[in-house]
Design a protein around this motif. Structure first.
Motif, PDB file in Angstrom:
ATOM      1  N   LYS A  35       0.853  -1.187   0.000  1.00 16.31           N
ATOM      2  CA  LYS A  35       0.000   0.000   0.000  1.00 16.31           C
ATOM      3  C   LYS A  35       0.891   1.240   0.000  1.00 16.31           C
ATOM      4  CE  LYS A  35      -4.247   1.654   1.973  1.00 16.31           C
ATOM      5  NZ  LYS A  35      -5.281   1.421   2.960  1.00 16.31           N
ATOM      6  N   LEU A  36       0.643   2.105  -0.982  1.00 14.99           N
ATOM      7  CA  LEU A  36       1.423   3.331  -1.129  1.00 14.99           C
ATOM      8  C   LEU A  36       0.478   4.446  -1.521  1.00 14.99           C
ATOM      9  CD1 LEU A  36       4.299   4.572  -1.212  1.00 14.99           C
ATOM     10  CD2 LEU A  36       4.375   3.942  -3.622  1.00 14.99           C
ATOM     11  N   LYS A  42       2.046  -3.953  -6.197  1.00 15.01           N
ATOM     12  CA  LYS A  42       2.610  -5.270  -5.898  1.00 15.01           C
ATOM     13  C   LYS A  42       4.117  -5.154  -5.775  1.00 15.01           C
ATOM     14  CE  LYS A  42      -0.920  -8.023  -8.130  1.00 15.01           C
ATOM     15  NZ  LYS A  42      -1.196  -9.048  -9.120  1.00 15.01           N
ATOM     16  N   ALA A  43       4.695  -6.060  -4.990  1.00 16.73           N
ATOM     17  CA  ALA A  43       6.150  -6.054  -4.820  1.00 16.73           C
ATOM     18  C   ALA A  43       6.640  -7.481  -4.623  1.00 16.73           C
ATOM     19  CB  ALA A  43       6.538  -5.190  -3.625  1.00 16.73           C
ATOM     20  N   LYS A  57       8.304   2.641 -12.475  1.00 18.30           N
ATOM     21  CA  LYS A  57       7.455   2.154 -13.574  1.00 18.30           C
ATOM     22  C   LYS A  57       6.283   1.363 -13.016  1.00 18.30           C
ATOM     23  CE  LYS A  57       5.970   0.623 -17.560  1.00 18.30           C
ATOM     24  NZ  LYS A  57       4.754   1.244 -18.022  1.00 18.30           N
ATOM     25  N   ARG A  58       6.553   0.469 -12.082  1.00 19.81           N
ATOM     26  CA  ARG A  58       5.487  -0.332 -11.458  1.00 19.81           C
ATOM     27  C   ARG A  58       4.525   0.595 -10.718  1.00 19.81           C
ATOM     28  NH1 ARG A  58       2.748  -5.098 -11.389  1.00 19.81           N
ATOM     29  NH2 ARG A  58       4.672  -6.253 -11.585  1.00 19.81           N
ATOM     30  N   CYS A  59       5.074   1.569 -10.013  1.00 18.23           N
ATOM     31  CA  CYS A  59       4.264   2.525  -9.252  1.00 18.23           C
ATOM     32  C   CYS A  59       3.330   3.303 -10.181  1.00 18.23           C
ATOM     33  CB  CYS A  59       5.192   3.463  -8.496  1.00 18.23           C
ATOM     34  SG  CYS A  59       4.367   4.647  -7.450  1.00 18.23           S
ATOM     35  N   THR A  60       3.854   3.829 -11.286  1.00 19.28           N
ATOM     36  CA  THR A  60       3.016   4.617 -12.198  1.00 19.28           C
ATOM     37  C   THR A  60       1.929   3.763 -12.828  1.00 19.28           C
ATOM     38  OG1 THR A  60       4.558   4.300 -14.053  1.00 19.28           O
ATOM     39  CG2 THR A  60       4.813   6.312 -12.724  1.00 19.28           C
ATOM     40  N   THR A  61       2.234   2.504 -13.106  1.00 19.23           N
ATOM     41  CA  THR A  61       1.251   1.603 -13.710  1.00 19.23           C
ATOM     42  C   THR A  61       0.179   1.202 -12.701  1.00 19.23           C
ATOM     43  OG1 THR A  61       2.913   0.750 -15.242  1.00 19.23           O
ATOM     44  CG2 THR A  61       0.953  -0.603 -14.898  1.00 19.23           C
ATOM     45  N   ALA A 113      17.196   5.800  -7.160  1.00 17.78           N
ATOM     46  CA  ALA A 113      18.435   5.437  -7.831  1.00 17.78           C
ATOM     47  C   ALA A 113      18.300   5.741  -9.322  1.00 17.78           C
ATOM     48  CB  ALA A 113      18.738   3.957  -7.601  1.00 17.78           C
ATOM     49  N   SER A 114      19.338   5.442 -10.060  1.00 19.77           N
ATOM     50  CA  SER A 114      19.404   5.822 -11.461  1.00 19.77           C
ATOM     51  C   SER A 114      18.265   5.262 -12.296  1.00 19.77           C
ATOM     52  CB  SER A 114      20.736   5.378 -12.056  1.00 19.77           C
ATOM     53  OG  SER A 114      20.848   3.971 -11.953  1.00 19.77           O
ATOM     54  N   ASP A 115      17.754   4.083 -11.992  1.00 21.34           N
ATOM     55  CA  ASP A 115      16.679   3.519 -12.803  1.00 21.34           C
ATOM     56  C   ASP A 115      15.355   3.583 -12.058  1.00 21.34           C
ATOM     57  OD1 ASP A 115      15.458   2.425 -14.981  1.00 21.34           O
ATOM     58  OD2 ASP A 115      16.164   0.393 -14.635  1.00 21.34           O
ATOM     59  N   SER A 116      15.133   4.647 -11.317  1.00 23.67           N
ATOM     60  CA  SER A 116      13.858   4.939 -10.678  1.00 23.67           C
ATOM     61  C   SER A 116      13.393   3.858  -9.706  1.00 23.67           C
ATOM     62  CB  SER A 116      12.782   5.172 -11.730  1.00 23.67           C
ATOM     63  OG  SER A 116      13.128   6.239 -12.546  1.00 23.67           O
ATOM     64  N   VAL A 117      14.159   3.668  -8.655  1.00 17.85           N
ATOM     65  CA  VAL A 117      13.770   2.787  -7.567  1.00 17.85           C
ATOM     66  C   VAL A 117      13.954   3.548  -6.270  1.00 17.85           C
ATOM     67  CG1 VAL A 117      14.330   0.634  -8.740  1.00 17.85           C
ATOM     68  CG2 VAL A 117      16.088   1.786  -7.439  1.00 17.85           C
TER      69      VAL A 117
END
Length: 130
Positions: A35-36, A42-43, A57-61, A113-117
């Motif tokens: 939950k965010l 999902k994680a 990416k997962r967050c935006t989707t 981080a560099s790849d959006s995490v």
């Protein structure tokens, strides 16, 4: 990628590996609900991983939001309503995020981080949920 079971619920067993930045492969033990900003994502449950990271990416989707990064802040904006669902400010190399649905003075820290995490401050997030 979550190592703390207090942050995710309904973990379903899963197998596989994720290759991390240094080339090591970390085992996936399950997939759970995270939950965010009062929405659900999902994680991967990865108990051997030392941090808690989430793909933007997962967050935006999953959250159906736009993420707007700038040198001094970050904003999460719902696509349909254009309402801001999350925000944060920078502190060094970190973005300190605030969940708008929680107590206004409460902040959770995230590392992008560099790849959006990002890495969750486990104690702060758990406290906000209580």
């Amino acid at each position: 990628m979550i190592s703390d079971t207090r942050l995710i619920k309904d973990i379903q067993p899963a197998n596989g590996h994720v290759m991390i930045a240094n080339g090591d492969k970390m085992p996936i033990k399950g997939i759970g609900k995270l939950k965010l900003f009062e929405k659900e994502s999902k994680a991967f449950y990865m108990p051997e991983f030392t941090s808690n990271l989430l793909s933007v990416k997962r967050c935006t989707t999953d959250l159906q939001c736009n993420v707007i990064f700038s040198p001094n802040d970050v904003k999460f904006q719902d696509i349909e309503s254009s309402k801001m669902i999350g925000k944060g400010v920078t502190k060094g190399d970190l973005y300190l995020l605030e969940d708008l649905a929680s107590i206004p003075s409460h902040c959770c820290s995230f590392t992008f981080a560099s790849d959006s995490v990002f890495s969750l401050n486990k104690n702060a997030l758990w406290h906000a949920r209580l």
